[in-house]
Scaffold this motif. Structure first.
Motif, PDB file in Angstrom:
ATOM      1  N   UNK A  73       0.852  -1.194   0.000  1.00 20.33           N
ATOM      2  CA  UNK A  73       0.000   0.000   0.000  1.00 20.33           C
ATOM      3  C   UNK A  73       0.885   1.239   0.000  1.00 20.33           C
ATOM      4  N   UNK A  74       0.581   2.170  -0.909  1.00 20.17           N
ATOM      5  CA  UNK A  74       1.412   3.374  -1.034  1.00 20.17           C
ATOM      6  C   UNK A  74       0.587   4.661  -0.979  1.00 20.17           C
ATOM      7  N   UNK A  75      -0.672   4.546  -0.597  1.00 23.01           N
ATOM      8  CA  UNK A  75      -1.483   5.752  -0.419  1.00 23.01           C
ATOM      9  C   UNK A  75      -2.447   5.506   0.743  1.00 23.01           C
ATOM     10  N   UNK A  76      -2.661   6.555   1.525  1.00 19.71           N
ATOM     11  CA  UNK A  76      -3.402   6.427   2.772  1.00 19.71           C
ATOM     12  C   UNK A  76      -4.340   7.613   2.953  1.00 19.71           C
ATOM     13  N   UNK A 180     -16.786   0.289   0.210  1.00 17.73           N
ATOM     14  CA  UNK A 180     -17.321   0.100  -1.125  1.00 17.73           C
ATOM     15  C   UNK A 180     -16.616   0.906  -2.195  1.00 17.73           C
ATOM     16  N   UNK A 181     -15.927   1.960  -1.786  1.00 11.47           N
ATOM     17  CA  UNK A 181     -15.281   2.852  -2.761  1.00 11.47           C
ATOM     18  C   UNK A 181     -13.798   2.537  -2.991  1.00 11.47           C
ATOM     19  N   UNK A 182     -13.182   1.805  -2.064  1.00 15.77           N
ATOM     20  CA  UNK A 182     -11.750   1.542  -2.210  1.00 15.77           C
ATOM     21  C   UNK A 182     -11.520   0.258  -2.992  1.00 15.77           C
ATOM     22  N   UNK A 183     -10.331   0.131  -3.577  1.00 16.33           N
ATOM     23  CA  UNK A 183     -10.017  -0.982  -4.468  1.00 16.33           C
ATOM     24  C   UNK A 183      -9.699  -2.252  -3.685  1.00 16.33           C
ATOM     25  N   UNK A 184      -9.873  -3.421  -4.324  1.00 19.02           N
ATOM     26  CA  UNK A 184      -9.387  -4.657  -3.705  1.00 19.02           C
ATOM     27  C   UNK A 184      -7.894  -4.539  -3.370  1.00 19.02           C
ATOM     28  N   UNK A 185      -7.509  -5.150  -2.251  1.00 18.49           N
ATOM     29  CA  UNK A 185      -6.140  -5.021  -1.773  1.00 18.49           C
ATOM     30  C   UNK A 185      -5.958  -3.860  -0.820  1.00 18.49           C
ATOM     31  N   UNK A 186      -7.015  -3.053  -0.662  1.00 14.04           N
ATOM     32  CA  UNK A 186      -6.970  -1.956   0.301  1.00 14.04           C
ATOM     33  C   UNK A 186      -7.109  -2.521   1.715  1.00 14.04           C
ATOM     34  N   UNK A 187      -6.675  -1.717   2.691  1.00 22.02           N
ATOM     35  CA  UNK A 187      -6.765  -2.104   4.095  1.00 22.02           C
ATOM     36  C   UNK A 187      -7.446  -0.997   4.889  1.00 22.02           C
ATOM     37  N   UNK A 188      -8.131  -1.399   5.956  1.00 22.03           N
ATOM     38  CA  UNK A 188      -8.788  -0.445   6.848  1.00 22.03           C
ATOM     39  C   UNK A 188      -8.308  -0.682   8.273  1.00 22.03           C
ATOM     40  N   UNK A 189      -7.824   0.355   8.903  1.00 25.46           N
ATOM     41  CA  UNK A 189      -7.411   0.309  10.302  1.00 25.46           C
ATOM     42  C   UNK A 189      -8.537   0.880  11.154  1.00 25.46           C
ATOM     43  N   UNK A 190      -8.861   0.160  12.225  1.00 23.28           N
ATOM     44  CA  UNK A 190      -9.937   0.590  13.116  1.00 23.28           C
ATOM     45  C   UNK A 190      -9.478   0.433  14.562  1.00 23.28           C
TER      46      UNK A 190
END
Length: 272
Positions: A73-76, A180-190
């Motif tokens: 991942x190169x954008x956050x 729903x808007x981010x691409x496959x391979x994206x990650x979410x930190x919670x």
């Protein structure tokens, strides 16, 4: 939702506390005012461990961002970012993945102005004033497209964000629309506080937040771990799962923390 330290006119009012500056105070920072310190002291009177938990949260952020960078991942996008001071996402990435892009988003005009002042142009980071409660409108902003390509894997950070959105349906909707808007391979930190282990303390902390109007609305009870886990439904939760912050992939040599009664949890989840 937090009021961002602004009065009814939307102008900055130093007599109105700001969640971002309160957290800065709890971390030992200097970007806060007397009213923020008063609220911080009221929170510490209920839960003295809150100061160490906020620092654990910063360490968790560092480990999780480095993990996402290691996955390519190169954008956050940091939603509800707070003050981008020491240990912020762009600083973590300077070593972990140089050249990465970071967009900070907050609804506090003071936070945004402060962030814009300390982030130099051309270093791949930007700050946007927006309300995350309307994620589609936020992600459709041209400022987002200037820095973030939503067709590529993105790391989305929601550190403590959902805790100030008391309505479960609204909080779930934010996660679902962003996911729903981010691409496959994206990650979410919670990350999120939970009331399972210290119900009375959680309720008293909630009273402080409501009394100072940092959040609005009411809840019958503080969210429990199972409630927070539901926010990640439909995503692949990265091992070790939703765990106390210090237990999420601790670095070698990190100080040991007694997790008995520890009431803040975090996770990273991947969109397949």
């Amino acid at each position: 939702m937090k009021n961002g330290g602004c009065g009814e006119t939307g102008q900055f009012d130093p007599s109105v506390p700001s969640e971002a500056r309160i957290i800065d105070y709890l971390r030992g920072g200097k970007d806060n005012f007397a009213t923020d310190r008063e609220v911080g002291d009221a929170l510490l009177a209920v839960a003295p461990e809150l100061q160490s938990i906020t620092r654990d949260g910063r360490r968790f952020l560092g480990r999780a961002v480095r993990y996402m960078a290691a996955q390519g991942v190169r954008q956050f996008i940091d939603l509800g970012c707070g003050l981008p001071t020491g240990g912020s996402v762009h600083q973590i990435l300077e070593e972990a993945a140089p050249g990465s892009k970071v967009l900070y988003v907050d609804n506090d005009p003071v936070v945004v102005r402060h962030g814009q002042a300390i982030l130099e142009k051309g270093e791949g980071a930007g700050v946007l004033l927006a309300d995350v409660r309307n994620p589609d409108a936020l992600l459709d902003r041209p400022e987002v497209a200037e820095l973030i390509d939503l067709d590529r894997p993105t790391g989305v950070i929601m550190q403590g964000l959902l805790a100030v959105i008391l309505d479960d349906e609204a909080a779930t909707g934010i996660v679902e629309r962003v996911a729903g808007r981010i691409a496959p391979g994206s990650h979410l930190l919670l990350s999120h506080p939970i009331g399972d282990l210290c119900r009375e303390k959680a309720e008293r902390l909630g009273d402080v937040y409501r009394d100072t109007r940092l959040v609005t609305g009411e809840r019958e009870r503080a969210r429990e771990r199972v409630d927070v886990a539901r926010f990640l439904d439909g995503l692949e939760i990265v091992p070790p799962g939703l765990v106390p912050l210090p237990a999420w992939r601790p670095d070698p040599g990190e100080p040991l923390v007694n997790l008995d009664g520890y009431w803040a949890v975090g996770a990273v989840a991947r969109k397949a």
